[in-house]
Motif scaffolding. Structure first.
Motif, PDB file in Angstrom:
ATOM      1  N   LEU A  43       0.838  -1.206   0.000  1.00 23.97           N
ATOM      2  CA  LEU A  43       0.000   0.000   0.000  1.00 23.97           C
ATOM      3  C   LEU A  43       0.874   1.258   0.000  1.00 23.97           C
ATOM      4  CD1 LEU A  43      -2.814  -0.993   2.522  1.00 23.97           C
ATOM      5  CD2 LEU A  43      -3.116  -0.473   0.094  1.00 23.97           C
ATOM      6  N   LYS A  87      -3.939   6.768   2.834  1.00 21.02           N
ATOM      7  CA  LYS A  87      -4.677   6.733   4.095  1.00 21.02           C
ATOM      8  C   LYS A  87      -4.730   5.311   4.665  1.00 21.02           C
ATOM      9  CE  LYS A  87      -9.169   6.955   3.942  1.00 21.02           C
ATOM     10  NZ  LYS A  87     -10.571   7.363   3.858  1.00 21.02           N
ATOM     11  N   TYR A  88      -4.940   4.321   3.807  1.00 22.93           N
ATOM     12  CA  TYR A  88      -5.022   2.935   4.265  1.00 22.93           C
ATOM     13  C   TYR A  88      -3.658   2.423   4.742  1.00 22.93           C
ATOM     14  CZ  TYR A  88      -9.478   3.411   1.982  1.00 22.93           C
ATOM     15  OH  TYR A  88     -10.714   3.866   1.614  1.00 22.93           O
TER      16      TYR A  88
END
Length: 152
Positions: free
Chosen positions: A82, A94-95
């Motif tokens: 990610l 954000k994740y």
């Protein structure tokens, strides 16, 4: 007396370089440690941490030591990916940040839940220092979560 306020200017060359060194460094650490979690050595190495934590003490009653380690490794690898893909796709940032924050809060908490993790050496309290790196990674995760999605 006024304190200093940290403001990272990612428009400057040094700000961008620092940001990307931190991002790729965090991704490398997560990827490397995540891959290592798939080994029997690391699975045994983290067992005492997991079995003494108030949130995870029961997992070995459900699945094997290696399965727990594999799951943790998979989570770390996903967070690393990610982070890497967030360079191109800002919506993933954000994740990645949330994953980093949860992961590193958990690992830092092992310093307070694992018996015998602190010991005295020549009058100085010492611990498993590999966990202390997570303080910086937690800080970077918080910085990422706080930044605006207009980063270039």
């Amino acid at each position: 007396m006024n304190g200093t306020v940290l403001k990272i200017n990612k428009e400057s060359r040094t700000g961008r370089i620092g940001y990307y060194i931190s991002l790729f460094g965090a991704a490398l650490v997560l990827l490397w440690i995540g891959i290592f979690k798939f080994t029997p050595t690391e699975a045994e190495g983290i067992k005492h941490l997991v079995e003494n934590h108030f949130l995870t003490f029961f997992v070995y009653d459900i699945v094997s030591v290696q399965t727990v380690s594999d799951a943790i490794g998979a989570i770390e690898i996903i967070i690393a990916l990610l982070l890497l893909f967030s360079v191109k796709f800002a919506s993933l940032r954000k994740y990645a940040a949330i994953g980093m924050i949860v992961t590193f809060l958990m690992t830092i908490s092992y310093l307070f839940t694992t018996p015998g993790i602190w010991r005295m050496v020549d009058g100085v309290p010492v611990t498993d220092f590999f966990i202390l790196k997570d303080l910086m990674l937690l800080g970077f995760g918080l910085m990422i979560l706080n930044e605006k999605n207009d980063h270039k």
